[in-house]
Design an enzyme around this catalytic site. Structure first.
Site, PDB file in Angstrom:
ATOM      1  N   GLY A  80      46.208   1.888  13.707  1.00 53.99           N
ATOM      2  CA  GLY A  80      45.824   1.733  15.116  1.00 53.99           C
ATOM      3  C   GLY A  80      44.370   2.108  15.321  1.00 53.99           C
ATOM      4  N   GLY A  98      45.199   6.175  11.410  1.00 48.64           N
ATOM      5  CA  GLY A  98      45.866   5.113  10.662  1.00 48.64           C
ATOM      6  C   GLY A  98      45.439   3.720  11.119  1.00 48.64           C
ATOM      7  N   TYR A 106      65.038   2.699  10.217  1.00 50.54           N
ATOM      8  CA  TYR A 106      63.670   2.218  10.463  1.00 50.54           C
ATOM      9  C   TYR A 106      63.645   0.687  10.448  1.00 50.54           C
ATOM     10  CZ  TYR A 106      58.712   1.318   9.605  1.00 50.54           C
ATOM     11  OH  TYR A 106      57.419   0.842   9.685  1.00 50.54           O
ATOM     12  N   GLY A 149      46.967   4.796  18.640  1.00 48.41           N
ATOM     13  CA  GLY A 149      45.662   4.442  18.076  1.00 48.41           C
ATOM     14  C   GLY A 149      44.827   5.623  17.643  1.00 48.41           C
ATOM     15  N   THR A 150      45.449   6.802  17.484  1.00 44.56           N
ATOM     16  CA  THR A 150      44.639   7.984  17.159  1.00 44.56           C
ATOM     17  C   THR A 150      44.280   8.086  15.676  1.00 44.56           C
ATOM     18  OG1 THR A 150      46.664   9.273  17.026  1.00 44.56           O
ATOM     19  CG2 THR A 150      45.423   9.427  19.088  1.00 44.56           C
TER      20      THR A 150
HETATM   21  N1  LIG Z   1      51.555   2.956   6.585  1.00 46.92           N
HETATM   22  C1  LIG Z   1      52.416   2.093   6.111  1.00 46.92           C
HETATM   23  O1  LIG Z   1      52.518   1.936   4.889  1.00 46.92           O
HETATM   24  C2  LIG Z   1      53.269   1.239   7.025  1.00 46.92           C
HETATM   25  C3  LIG Z   1      54.008   0.188   6.458  1.00 46.92           C
HETATM   26  C4  LIG Z   1      54.734  -0.661   7.280  1.00 46.92           C
HETATM   27  C5  LIG Z   1      54.711  -0.474   8.652  1.00 46.92           C
HETATM   28  N2  LIG Z   1      54.004   0.559   9.196  1.00 46.92           N
HETATM   29  C6  LIG Z   1      53.984   0.656  10.642  1.00 46.92           C
HETATM   30  O2  LIG Z   1      52.630   0.511  11.057  1.00 46.92           O
HETATM   31  C7  LIG Z   1      52.387   1.278  12.231  1.00 46.92           C
HETATM   32  C8  LIG Z   1      51.223   2.208  11.994  1.00 46.92           C
HETATM   33  O3  LIG Z   1      51.497   2.991  10.856  1.00 46.92           O
HETATM   34  P1  LIG Z   1      50.459   4.093  10.345  1.00 46.92           P
HETATM   35  O4  LIG Z   1      50.821   4.374   8.926  1.00 46.92           O
HETATM   36  O5  LIG Z   1      49.082   3.707  10.708  1.00 46.92           O
HETATM   37  O6  LIG Z   1      50.957   5.313  11.229  1.00 46.92           O
HETATM   38  P2  LIG Z   1      50.237   6.642  11.692  1.00 46.92           P
HETATM   39  O7  LIG Z   1      48.966   6.876  10.916  1.00 46.92           O
HETATM   40  O8  LIG Z   1      51.311   7.669  11.672  1.00 46.92           O
HETATM   41  O9  LIG Z   1      49.827   6.308  13.205  1.00 46.92           O
HETATM   42  C9  LIG Z   1      50.800   6.134  14.177  1.00 46.92           C
HETATM   43  C10 LIG Z   1      50.138   6.192  15.531  1.00 46.92           C
HETATM   44  O10 LIG Z   1      51.174   6.159  16.521  1.00 46.92           O
HETATM   45  C11 LIG Z   1      51.088   7.335  17.303  1.00 46.92           C
HETATM   46  N3  LIG Z   1      52.421   7.751  17.720  1.00 46.92           N
HETATM   47  C12 LIG Z   1      53.473   8.112  16.962  1.00 46.92           C
HETATM   48  N4  LIG Z   1      54.540   8.397  17.740  1.00 46.92           N
HETATM   49  C13 LIG Z   1      54.129   8.224  19.028  1.00 46.92           C
HETATM   50  C14 LIG Z   1      54.750   8.326  20.290  1.00 46.92           C
HETATM   51  N5  LIG Z   1      56.026   8.694  20.412  1.00 46.92           N
HETATM   52  N6  LIG Z   1      54.028   8.033  21.388  1.00 46.92           N
HETATM   53  C15 LIG Z   1      52.733   7.666  21.311  1.00 46.92           C
HETATM   54  N7  LIG Z   1      52.082   7.533  20.139  1.00 46.92           N
HETATM   55  C16 LIG Z   1      52.775   7.818  19.016  1.00 46.92           C
HETATM   56  C17 LIG Z   1      50.407   8.359  16.447  1.00 46.92           C
HETATM   57  O11 LIG Z   1      49.797   9.329  17.265  1.00 46.92           O
HETATM   58  P3  LIG Z   1      50.190  10.907  17.178  1.00 46.92           P
HETATM   59  O12 LIG Z   1      49.922  11.338  15.784  1.00 46.92           O
HETATM   60  O13 LIG Z   1      49.273  11.490  18.191  1.00 46.92           O
HETATM   61  O14 LIG Z   1      51.653  10.999  17.538  1.00 46.92           O
HETATM   62  C18 LIG Z   1      49.372   7.475  15.755  1.00 46.92           C
HETATM   63  O15 LIG Z   1      48.281   7.229  16.605  1.00 46.92           O
HETATM   64  C19 LIG Z   1      53.702   1.975  12.550  1.00 46.92           C
HETATM   65  O16 LIG Z   1      54.407   1.202  13.493  1.00 46.92           O
HETATM   66  C20 LIG Z   1      54.432   1.975  11.213  1.00 46.92           C
HETATM   67  O17 LIG Z   1      55.830   2.016  11.398  1.00 46.92           O
HETATM   68  C21 LIG Z   1      53.288   1.432   8.415  1.00 46.92           C
END
Ligand SMILES: NC(=O)c1ccc[n+]([C@@H]2O[C@H](COP(=O)([O-])OP(=O)(O)OC[C@H]3O[C@@H](n4cnc5c(N)ncnc54)[C@H](OP(=O)(O)O)[C@@H]3O)[C@@H](O)[C@H]2O)c1
Length: 253
Positions: free
Chosen positions: A19, A17, A150, A14-15
């Site tokens: 979350g 994006g 993925y 949740g830091t």
């Molecule tokens: N953005 C898209 O277009 C998209 C599309 C389809 C699905 N998704 C899915 O949606 C979700 C959120 O995506 P987002 O784009 O918002 O991602 P994001 O901005 O990269 O955020 C991911 C979050 O998860 C945390 N995280 C990553 N690895 C971790 C770990 N091993 N342990 C604990 N925390 C962890 C990150 O924190 P740190 O940075 O501190 O590690 C960050 O808070 C993900 O599951 C992604 O696969 C995204």
């Protein structure tokens, strides 16, 4: 009274994006919130942005010791959980024939095994009548090139979320998923994305998406919180938030 007043919420990943978007809506609605992340700099930024009332905890979802410690911290900080959002996820692009075992293991360790055992460990804290929402992906239905591993990780999450939905019926805990399409987040869900590839990714996404644009964090957060709190007759579902991409909507005959 605020919409989520009295609710205790945990957001795994949740830091920043999507979350973080969910966290901010929960806080605005009066919930008590604990979020996790892994990267120290991102954790510090979240602390600065959200203030001292939000619990920001470093816990690597791929590390079982961190997950054990997290359960203790959630127990003492919130006493229980009304809403658990398992948003954590990462991806690495590679054509099927070039996927390495290390890359395969990295993605499954976080997205699938991490999500699974985080929920298993936190489940005793989830209140009867509470709810759980996973973040899956539109790739569960699109067959997008370069995303075989993925997609496997997220298809597995959807599979076990449905079984969990059945198993938790007696406790009145609903379990659902949101499947985002292209959404504008710092990482776009892809690890190590450069500014250049990120811009290209956005362009390709906007072109491929039937609505002709990418989604916003706010749009995903609304769907997550609808499943979390509003969708009281829904469990085992996966809701797309993808501008029509997964269904291949089209105006042509
Ligand atoms: N953005 C898209 O277009 C998209 C599309 C389809 C699905 N998704 C899915 O949606 C979700 C959120 O995506 P987002 O784009 O918002 O991602 P994001 O901005 O990269 O955020 C991911 C979050 O998860 C945390 N995280 C990553 N690895 C971790 C770990 N091993 N342990 C604990 N925390 C962890 C990150 O924190 P740190 O940075 O501190 O590690 C960050 O808070 C993900 O599951 C992604 O696969 C995204």
């Amino acid at each position: 009274m605020s919409e989520y007043s009295g609710k205790r919420a945990v957001v795994i990943g949740g830091t920043h994006g999507m979350g973080l978007g969910v966290v901010e809506d929960l806080v605005a609605g009066g919930a008590r919130v604990l979020l996790t992340g892994r990267n120290e700099k991102n954790l510090e930024e979240a602390r600065g942005r959200l203030g001292p009332d939000v619990h920001v905890v470093r816990a690597d979802a791929a590390d079982r010791a961190d997950t054990e410690a997290l359960a203790e911290i959630v127990g003492s900080a919130l006493g229980g959980i009304d809403f658990l959002h398992v948003n954590v996820g990462t991806s690495e692009f590679s054509p099927f024939t070039e996927v390495t075992e290390e890359s395969y293991d990295r993605m499954f360790a976080v997205n699938t095994k991490g999500a699974f055992f985080t929920v298993q460990r936190l489940l005793p804290l989830v209140a009867d009548g509470g709810s759980i929402v996973f973040t899956t992906s539109v790739t569960n239905v699109t067959g997008s090139p370069g995303m075989s591993v993925y997609t496997g990780t997220k298809a597995a999450v959807l599979g076990f979320s449905r079984v969990l939905a059945s198993e938790l019926l007696p406790r009145g805990i609903r379990v659902n998923s949101v499947a985002p399409g292209f959404v504008d987040t710092p990482s776009m869900g892809v690890s190590g994305l450069t500014e250049e590839t990120r811009a290209e990714f956005m362009r390709v996404g906007d072109e491929a998406t039937p609505m002709g644009r990418h989604g916003t964090v706010a749009e995903v957060a609304r769907a997550v919180l609808f499943l979390g709190f509003g969708a009281t007759f829904t469990s085992g579902a996966e809701i797309p938030v993808d501008g029509g991409l997964g269904l291949g909507l089209s105006t042509s005959l």
